[in-house]
Each structure stands twice: as structure tokens, then as C-alpha cells.
Design an enzyme around this catalytic site. Structure first.
Site, PDB file in Angstrom:
ATOM      1  N   TYR A 175       4.826  -2.780   2.893  1.00  0.00           N
ATOM      2  CA  TYR A 175       3.785  -2.989   4.184  1.00  0.00           C
ATOM      3  C   TYR A 175       3.772  -4.440   4.427  1.00  0.00           C
ATOM      4  O   TYR A 175       3.707  -4.718   5.618  1.00  0.00           O
ATOM      5  CB  TYR A 175       2.637  -2.450   3.858  1.00  0.00           C
ATOM      6  CG  TYR A 175       2.235  -1.156   4.099  1.00  0.00           C
ATOM      7  CD1 TYR A 175       3.125  -0.042   3.531  1.00  0.00           C
ATOM      8  CD2 TYR A 175       1.392  -0.515   4.998  1.00  0.00           C
ATOM      9  CE1 TYR A 175       3.041   1.415   3.570  1.00  0.00           C
ATOM     10  CE2 TYR A 175       1.102   0.771   5.097  1.00  0.00           C
ATOM     11  CZ  TYR A 175       1.985   1.793   4.505  1.00  0.00           C
ATOM     12  OH  TYR A 175       1.724   3.298   4.581  1.00  0.00           O
ATOM     13  N   ASP A 214       9.519  10.911  -7.166  1.00  0.00           N
ATOM     14  CA  ASP A 214       9.977  12.364  -6.534  1.00  0.00           C
ATOM     15  C   ASP A 214       9.402  13.470  -7.610  1.00  0.00           C
ATOM     16  O   ASP A 214       9.084  14.559  -7.066  1.00  0.00           O
ATOM     17  CB  ASP A 214      11.661  12.472  -6.598  1.00  0.00           C
ATOM     18  CG  ASP A 214      12.230  11.615  -7.844  1.00  0.00           C
ATOM     19  OD1 ASP A 214      11.679  11.389  -8.542  1.00  0.00           O
ATOM     20  OD2 ASP A 214      13.676  11.949  -7.973  1.00  0.00           O
ATOM     21  N   ASP A 271      -1.556  11.952   1.080  1.00  0.00           N
ATOM     22  CA  ASP A 271      -1.310  12.970   2.091  1.00  0.00           C
ATOM     23  C   ASP A 271      -0.845  14.221   1.529  1.00  0.00           C
ATOM     24  O   ASP A 271      -1.643  15.315   1.767  1.00  0.00           O
ATOM     25  CB  ASP A 271      -0.445  12.364   3.227  1.00  0.00           C
ATOM     26  CG  ASP A 271      -0.931  11.932   4.536  1.00  0.00           C
ATOM     27  OD1 ASP A 271      -2.126  10.941   4.149  1.00  0.00           O
ATOM     28  OD2 ASP A 271      -0.815  11.977   5.578  1.00  0.00           O
ATOM     29  N   LYS A 328       9.539   4.360  -9.026  1.00  0.00           N
ATOM     30  CA  LYS A 328      11.096   4.801  -9.000  1.00  0.00           C
ATOM     31  C   LYS A 328      12.029   3.849  -9.837  1.00  0.00           C
ATOM     32  O   LYS A 328      13.068   3.156  -9.304  1.00  0.00           O
ATOM     33  CB  LYS A 328      11.591   4.688  -7.618  1.00  0.00           C
ATOM     34  CG  LYS A 328      12.775   5.642  -7.252  1.00  0.00           C
ATOM     35  CD  LYS A 328      12.844   6.864  -7.293  1.00  0.00           C
ATOM     36  CE  LYS A 328      14.133   7.267  -7.005  1.00  0.00           C
ATOM     37  NZ  LYS A 328      14.294   8.831  -7.434  1.00  0.00           N
TER      38      LYS A 328
HETATM   39  C1  IPM Z   1      -3.592   5.410   5.564  1.00  0.00           C
HETATM   40  C2  IPM Z   1      -2.827   5.423   6.827  1.00  0.00           C
HETATM   41  C3  IPM Z   1      -2.332   3.787   6.984  1.00  0.00           C
HETATM   42  C4  IPM Z   1      -1.614   3.692   5.920  1.00  0.00           C
HETATM   43  C5  IPM Z   1      -1.540   3.570   8.467  1.00  0.00           C
HETATM   44  C6  IPM Z   1      -2.650   4.150   9.383  1.00  0.00           C
HETATM   45  C7  IPM Z   1      -1.286   2.115   8.692  1.00  0.00           C
HETATM   46  O1  IPM Z   1      -1.810   6.267   6.566  1.00  0.00           O
HETATM   47  O2  IPM Z   1      -4.565   4.653   5.428  1.00  0.00           O
HETATM   48  O3  IPM Z   1      -3.018   6.158   4.747  1.00  0.00           O
HETATM   49  O4  IPM Z   1      -0.069   3.718   6.019  1.00  0.00           O
HETATM   50  O5  IPM Z   1      -2.082   2.762   5.097  1.00  0.00           O
HETATM   51 MG    MG Z   2      -1.447   7.453   5.138  1.00  0.00          MG
END
Ligand code: IPM
Ligand code: MG
Length: 354
Positions: free
Chosen positions: A142, A224, A252, A192
Site C-alpha cells: 500500500y 494461500d 473480507d 508467502k
Molecule cells: C479496508 C478497505 C481499505 C483497504 C480500502 C478502502 C482502501 O478495503 O479497510 O479493508 O484496502 O485498506
Molecule cells: Mg478491505
């Protein structure tokens, strides 16, 4: 009298709707125990771009830095999604995380027994799921440099850099071990290391940190395999720690266990200064403005704020119990297959606070 300064960043989409309900819950805490929460609202994300041309102004960041804690709703939406645009709502969130130095993102995932049917997994897989994912938040792909696009030999070329230093790894892994001490005493480090150099450093530092915590079991899992095990044996995970992007993806995935992303809170912490608290669900533009978003992720984020930034464990538990009772009683918002509005769900939670 105890007083705290809290910066509210409702942001975009359903953000303002859910933050408003978490504020009502804080007001109830205030009414019950006499603590004062001074709240100040600022813009972040798309709404900040519309007003100021940037997703995070210096003023907003400064306000967050000098407060005790920050409660954020969500950023982003189709209006600001043009991939060629120089300014993006997400830049506000990344700038805020970096600017607050919140390097560890805690995402607890618990399955409420009454919501087992809301998850696509078989009920027997979900029994006993209670994990916390610690995602590194201010490093990795990031933020790594170089980053960008250029034309090389007539081809457009894009670069992102995955970089970690030993100290960045050590501090977040230590945080995971400290959390594990108060839980089931197991840390799963996800990397990884069979491919990535940064993962090999991650593994080496993790082993060093583990030596400081003899009572804790450390297991290494390749990312993975970790993705698979979150589905095949989710109850086996206690504390999972991993780098920024792996953590983004795996959380997620893990959220599906809880029946709805709308249920899940997060806390982003550094060594000092304000913590950042936000639901993990995002701006949900498809339902924004309709008053039907599930406020629980944000309300539970406010509980984490009381626990980690304001030293109010008892009140954090009060909120968490109220949410559990509300769900046990059968309250369901649209994401959980019910018809309660955002406000109605919060009304019930507030009524159940005791
Ligand atoms: C999260 C979101 C953010 C991230 C996005 C909106 C930049 O997906 O907080 O998980 O990837 O960190
Ligand atoms: Mg996210």
C-alpha cells in the site's frame, strides 16, 4: 469529570447513517456514567474531495491527531471511481492511517450462534469461531516506493513495491502476541515465505518475537493455505497476524463467517496517540441514503474505542452484551434477512444496555 475528545469522520455512502447511531450509543454511555464525549465532525474521502479537492485536508488530520480517538464511517463510491483520477477517496483513509501511525489493524471475527444460518458455511464449521486478525496497516504494497506508472519502450508499466523493515514487522507481531496472551494463546502468522523475500524477513522476525512469549504457540501458514483454512477450519484460529494486503483480503473472507460484513468492527492502533475505529463494511453505495444499513459494525467499533483508547472496558462490554442480546432476541436488519431500519436496530441496542 472524565472528558474525551472524539473526532467523527462519517465519510461517504452509508458512513454518516451508521456513525450517527454509534454516537447515540455513546450518548447513552454518557447519560449512564456521566463521562463527557466532546465530538467534532470532519470530512474524509469523497465528500472531502467534493468540498476541498483532496480526500484528507491538513486540518482534518490535525484534528484527528489531537483527539483521543477517531470514529470513521466509510469512504468511497462510484462518483469518485474514475481510475484516471488523481484524487481518490481511499487516499484519505491511507493518509489518515499513516498520519496517525496506526500500524496494527485489529479485526475480531466472532460468530453469534443465532446468525449461523446467515453464513453460507455449514453450521458445524462455525461452532466456536472466535478469532482476531491483526493486519499490518501502514506498510507493504500500500505504501512501498517506488509506486507509479510510466511508459517504457512503448509499453505502459505500473509498479507497486512490497517492502517491510524489521522494526515494522516486530511491532505489529508483538501486538498480536500480546493479544494472544489474553486469549487462547495461539498466533498464526500468515506469509508467502516460499516466494517473497519480505515474507522471509517476516517469518524470521516473528520467530524472534515468539521467543519473548514462551507461553504462546506460533504457527506459520502460507497465505494461500490460510485462505483455505479460514473456510475449512475457521474455529482453529485464535490470533492471526499478517502483512497489509494479505490482511485486507483475508479479513473480507473471514467476515463471511459472521453472517454479514455489517456486523464487524475494527480498531487501528499505534504505540501512542489516537486510535482509529471503523466498521469493515465500506460505503455500500447501493443502499446509501435508505436508512437500512446495519449499524452494528460501527456500534461495536465504538465499543472497541472505549476498550483500547479510553480505558473503559466495562462500558465496552456493556455495548457488546447489548448487541448480543439484541441479535439473540431476533432483531435483523436487511443484510441479515430482516427489515429493521438502521435507527430501529440502534434503538433496540440502546434499550438493551445495562
Ligand atoms: C479496508 C478497505 C481499505 C483497504 C480500502 C478502502 C482502501 O478495503 O479497510 O479493508 O484496502 O485498506
Ligand atoms: Mg478491505
Amino acid at each position: 469529570m472524565t472528558e474525551f475528545n472524539i473526532t467523527l469522520l462519517p465519510g461517504d455512502g452509508i458512513g454518516p447513517e451508521v456513525v450517527a447511531q454509534a454516537v447515540r450509543v455513546l450518548d447513552e454511555i454518557s447519560r449512564r456514567i456521566g463521562v463527557v464525549f466532546h465530538t467534532e465532525e470532519h470530512q474524509i474521502g469523497g465528500c472531502s474531495i467534493d468540498k476541498y479537492g483532496t480526500a484528507l485536508t491538513d486540518e482534518t488530520l490535525a484534528a484527528c491527531q489531537k483527539s483521543d480517538a477517531v470514529l470513521l464511517g466509510a469512504v468511497g463510491g462510484p462518483k469518485w471511481d474514475n481510475p484516471d483520477s488523481k484524487v481518490r477517496p481511499e487516499q484519505g483513509l491511507l493518509g489518515l492511517r499513516k498520519g496517525l501511525g496506526v500500524y496494527a489493524n485489529l479485526r475480531p471475527v466472532k460468530v453469534h450462534p443465532a446468525l449461523v444460518a446467515a453464513s453460507p458455511l455449514k453450521p458445524e464449521k462455525l461452532a466456536g469461531v472466535d478469532m482476531i486478525v491483526v493486519r499490518e496497516l501502514t506498510g507493504g504494497l500500500y505504501f512501498g516506493q517506488p509506486k507509479g506508472r510510466e511508459i517504457v519502450d512503448g509499453h505502459e508499466r505500473a509498479v507497486d513495491t512490497l517492502v517491510y523493515t524489521d522494526d515494522e514487522i516486530r511491532r505489529v507481531v508483538r501486538m498480536a502476541f500480546k493479544l494472544a496472551e489474553k486469549r487462547r494463546k495461539k498466533v498464526t502468522s500468515v506469509d508467502k515465505a516460499n516466494v517473497l523475500e519480505s515474507s522471509r524477513l517476516w517469518r524470521k522476525i516473528t520467530i524472534e518475537v515468539a521467543a519473548e512469549f514462551p507461553g504462546i504457540t506460533l504457527e506459520h501458514t502460507l497465505v494461500d493455505t490460510a485462505a483455505m483454512r479460514l473456510i475449512t477450519s475457521p474455529a482453529a484460529t485464535d490470533v492471526m497476524v499478517t502483512e497489509n494486503m494479505f490482511g485486507d483480503i483475508l479479513t473480507d473472507e473471514a467476515s463471511v463467517l459472521a453472517g454479514s460484513m455489517g456486523m464487524l468492527p475494527s480498531a487501528s492502533l499505534g504505540d501512542a496517540g489516537a486510535g482509529l475505529y471503523e466498521p469493515i463494511h465500506g460505503s455500500a453505495p447501493d443502499i446509501a441514503g435508505r436508512g437500512i444499513a446495519n449499524p452494528i459494525g460501527t456500534i461495536l467499533s465504538a465499543a472497541l474505542m472505549l476498550r483500547y483508547s479510553l480505558n473503559m472496558e466495562k462500558e465496552a462490554v456493556m455495548i457488546e452484551r447489548a448487541v448480543e442480546k439484541t441479535i439473540s432476541d431476533g432483531a435483523r436488519s436487511a443484510d441479515l434477512g430482516g427489515s429493521l431500519t438502521t435507527t430501529q436496530m440502534a434503538d433496540l441496542i440502546i434499550k438493551n444496555m445495562e
